[in-house]
Design a protein around this motif. Structure first.
Motif, short mmCIF file in Angstrom:
data_model
loop_
_atom_site.label_atom_id
_atom_site.label_comp_id
_atom_site.label_asym_id
_atom_site.label_seq_id
_atom_site.Cartn_x
_atom_site.Cartn_y
_atom_site.Cartn_z
N ASN A 18 0.85 -1.19 0.00
CA ASN A 18 0.00 0.00 0.00
C ASN A 18 0.89 1.24 0.00
O ASN A 18 2.01 1.21 0.51
CB ASN A 18 -0.91 0.01 1.22
CG ASN A 18 -1.98 -1.05 1.15
OD1 ASN A 18 -2.43 -1.42 0.07
ND2 ASN A 18 -2.39 -1.58 2.30
N THR A 19 0.37 2.31 -0.54
CA THR A 19 1.15 3.53 -0.63
C THR A 19 1.21 4.26 0.72
O THR A 19 0.38 4.02 1.60
CB THR A 19 0.56 4.47 -1.70
OG1 THR A 19 1.45 5.54 -1.95
CG2 THR A 19 -0.79 5.00 -1.27
N PHE A 20 2.18 5.13 0.89
CA PHE A 20 2.27 5.97 2.09
C PHE A 20 1.30 7.14 1.96
O PHE A 20 0.87 7.48 0.86
CB PHE A 20 3.70 6.49 2.26
CG PHE A 20 4.68 5.43 2.69
CD1 PHE A 20 4.54 4.80 3.93
CD2 PHE A 20 5.75 5.07 1.88
CE1 PHE A 20 5.44 3.83 4.33
CE2 PHE A 20 6.66 4.10 2.28
CZ PHE A 20 6.50 3.48 3.50
N PRO A 21 0.96 7.77 3.09
CA PRO A 21 0.02 8.91 3.05
C PRO A 21 0.45 10.01 2.10
O PRO A 21 -0.38 10.66 1.47
CB PRO A 21 -0.02 9.39 4.50
CG PRO A 21 0.36 8.19 5.31
CD PRO A 21 1.35 7.44 4.48
N GLN A 22 1.75 10.25 1.99
CA GLN A 22 2.27 11.22 1.04
C GLN A 22 3.65 10.77 0.59
O GLN A 22 4.28 9.93 1.24
CB GLN A 22 2.33 12.63 1.64
CG GLN A 22 3.04 12.71 2.98
CD GLN A 22 2.91 14.08 3.60
OE1 GLN A 22 3.08 15.09 2.92
NE2 GLN A 22 2.59 14.13 4.88
N THR A 23 4.10 11.31 -0.53
CA THR A 23 5.39 10.89 -1.07
C THR A 23 6.50 11.15 -0.06
O THR A 23 6.70 12.29 0.37
CB THR A 23 5.71 11.64 -2.38
OG1 THR A 23 4.64 11.43 -3.30
CG2 THR A 23 7.01 11.13 -2.97
N PRO A 24 7.22 10.12 0.35
CA PRO A 24 8.27 10.30 1.38
C PRO A 24 9.56 10.86 0.81
O PRO A 24 9.78 10.87 -0.41
CB PRO A 24 8.48 8.88 1.89
CG PRO A 24 8.15 8.01 0.71
CD PRO A 24 7.06 8.71 -0.04
N LYS A 25 10.41 11.34 1.71
CA LYS A 25 11.74 11.79 1.31
C LYS A 25 12.71 10.61 1.24
O LYS A 25 13.62 10.60 0.42
CB LYS A 25 12.26 12.84 2.30
CG LYS A 25 11.42 14.11 2.34
CD LYS A 25 11.96 15.08 3.38
CE LYS A 25 11.11 16.36 3.43
NZ LYS A 25 11.59 17.30 4.48
N THR A 26 12.49 9.66 2.15
CA THR A 26 13.31 8.44 2.14
C THR A 26 12.42 7.24 2.47
O THR A 26 11.37 7.39 3.11
CB THR A 26 14.44 8.48 3.18
OG1 THR A 26 13.87 8.57 4.50
CG2 THR A 26 15.36 9.67 2.95
#
Length: 377
Positions: free
Chosen positions: A330-338
Motif C-alpha cells: 500500500n502507498t504511504f500517506p504522502q510521497t516520502p523523502k526516504t
C-alpha cells in the motif's frame, strides 16, 4: 406537481425518458444503461413505488454527470432525491486503500461499455492502471440472485457453478495479440456494499515497459447458462502523473546472505519492490533447535515512521531462500523523502507452525544489519 401525481405509469416513464434526454452528458454516458435498467425493473417489478424509486435514483446519477435543465427538479423531487442512495465508484468500496484513493482523486477511467445477452447485462464501469496493477470494475443487471461471482469448481480449467443463470465466471484478460496479460497475483470477487458488482485486480504485472502508456485489452467473461461469453475491448491508459520509478541497486549483507533492491516503483495507489538475493537465510539465537526462520520478508518505513508490509503471503517452510522477491505494498500517506527497507523473518517450529505473540500475530525477527535507506528524488 399535481399533474405528475395524476399521470399513468407509462406517462411517467415517458416523462423520465424525455427529461433525461434534455440533460447534457459526456459522449460516453450512462444514459442507455440507465434507461435499460429503468425499463427492465419497470417490467419486472410490478411495484409502483419501486419504479418511482428507480427512476429517481437514476436521475440522481445523471445529476452527478451532467447539467440538469433549469426548473427540472421540483422541491418535492429534490427532497426525495436527497434521501436516495447515489450510485458511486466500485473502487471506493473495496478494501484496497490505493484503489479507494485513486477513485477519490479521479484517477480512474470509465469505459461505460455494456453487453446484453438473454436478459443479462454486463458492463465494464471502471478501469485503473498505474504500471503496477490493473483493476477492472464490472456491474451486472437482469439477475435477481445477490451472488455475482460463481463458485469456481476447478481452478485449473476455470470451470464454475452453472446452477443459476447470470452468475459470472472468472474474467480472462488478453492483449490484442491474444496473449494473456501476465501478472504475479490477482483477486476476483463481489464488492461488499455494492450489489451486482465485481472487481478484478491483477497485480505485479509482467513486462509493463512493453505495454507502453496506452494499450488495448480484450476481456472475456463467461456467464452461467449463456452459451457465449460477454466480450469487451477496452483501451487502458496508464496513470500519467505521480509515478516514481527507481533502480537503486543498493542493499546489505549479513553472514552469507546478501540482497539488492533491483527496483522500487511508487504511484499514488501502490508501491512495488523487487529484490534479488543470495545466500543462506540468517537465523537469530532464538531460531535454533526446534525453531527456524522463514524466508526473508521486507517491510518499508518512510521518513515519518509510517510502516507498510507486503501483501504477499508467508511461505511456511524453514529458511527458504528466494532469488527474486516481487512484492506489492500500500502507498504511504504522502510521497516520502526516504524509504528504509527493513528485512525480517518469522519463526517456525518443527510442525511448521508460526510462533505467535500474545496478540496472536506472527513474531517478527528484524535483521538490523540488512537495513538500507533509499532517497526519493
Amino acid at each position: 406537481m399535481e399533474k405528475w401525481q395524476n399521470q399513468t405509469e407509462q406517462q411517467r416513464m415517458d416523462d423520465i425518458r424525455s427529461s433525461i434526454g434534455r440533460i447534457r452528458l459526456p459522449v460516453d454516458s450512462y444514459n442507455e444503461q440507465i434507461m435499460n435498467r429503468i425499463e427492465h425493473l419497470g417490467i419486472k417489478g410490478g411495484n409502483k413505488l419501486l419504479k418511482k424509486t428507480l427512476a429517481a435514483a437514476s436521475i440522481t446519477v445523471m445529476i452527478g454527470l451532467g447539467t440538469v435543465a433549469a426548473g427540472f427538479i421540483s422541491p418535492v423531487w429534490a427532497d426525495t432525491l436527497s434521501q436516495l442512495p447515489v450510485f458511486s465508484s466500485i473502487f471506493k468500496h473495496t478494501d484496497n486503500p490505493g484503489l479507494k484513493l485513486a477513485a477519490e482523486q479521479g484517477l480512474t477511467t470509465s469505459p461505460n461499455m455494456s453487453v446484453t445477452k438473454d436478459g443479462v447485462t454486463l458492463s465494464v464501469t471502471e478501469v485503473f492502471y498505474d504500471g503496477i496493477q490493473l483493476a477492472i470494475g464490472f456491474e451486472r443487471a437482469g439477475v435477481a440472485d445477490e451472488r455475482v461471482l460463481a463458485e469456481i469448481t476447478n481452478f485449473k480449467t476455470d470451470e464454475f457453478d452453472q446452477s443459476t443463470k447470470g452468475l459470472l465466471g472468472l474474467p480472462e484478460v488478453t492483449l490484442e495479440s491474444g496473449e494473456r496479460l501476465g501478472f504475479g497475483s490477482s483477486s476476483t470477487g463481489d464488492v461488499q456494499g455494492q450489489p451486482n458488482t465485481l472487481l478484478l485486480e491483477m497485480r505485479e504485472l509482467w513486462n509493463t515497459a512493453a505495454l507502453g502508456d496506452e494499450f488495448k485489452i480484450n476481456i472475456s467473461v463467461p456467464v452461467a447458462q449463456i452459451a457465449e461469453p460477454f466480450k469487451f475491448q477496452v483501451t487502458v491508459k496508464k496513470l500519467a502523473e505521480g509515478i516514481i520509478k527507481l533502480t537503486p541497486g543498493q542493499g546489505a549483507s549479513k553472514d552469507a546472505f546478501h540482497y539488492k533492491v533491483k527496483s522500487l516503483d511508487i504511484t499514488p495507489a501502490a508501491m512495488r519492490l523487487i529484490v534479488t538475493s543470495e545466500g543462506e537465510v540468517p537465523a537469530s539465537p532464538e531460531q535454533t533447535g526446534e525453531y527456524g526462520p522463514t524466508s526473508v520478508f521486507y517491510e518499508l518505513v518512510d521518513d515519518a515512521g509510517n510502516v507498510v508490509t507486503s501483501k504477499q503471503g508467508y511461505a511456511l517452510m524453514k529458511a527458504v531462500q528466494h532469488p527474486i522477491v516481487d512484492s506489492l505494498y500500500n502507498t504511504f500517506p504522502q510521497t516520502p523523502k526516504t524509504i528504509t527497507v527493513r528485512p525480517y523473518t518469522l519463526t517456525l517450529d518443527n510442525e511448521l507452525k508460526l510462533l505467535l505473540d500474545a496478540d496472536g500475530k506472527p513474531v517478527k525477527t528484524y535483521i538490523k544489519e540488512l537495513e538500507t535507506t533509499i532517497v526519493i528524488p
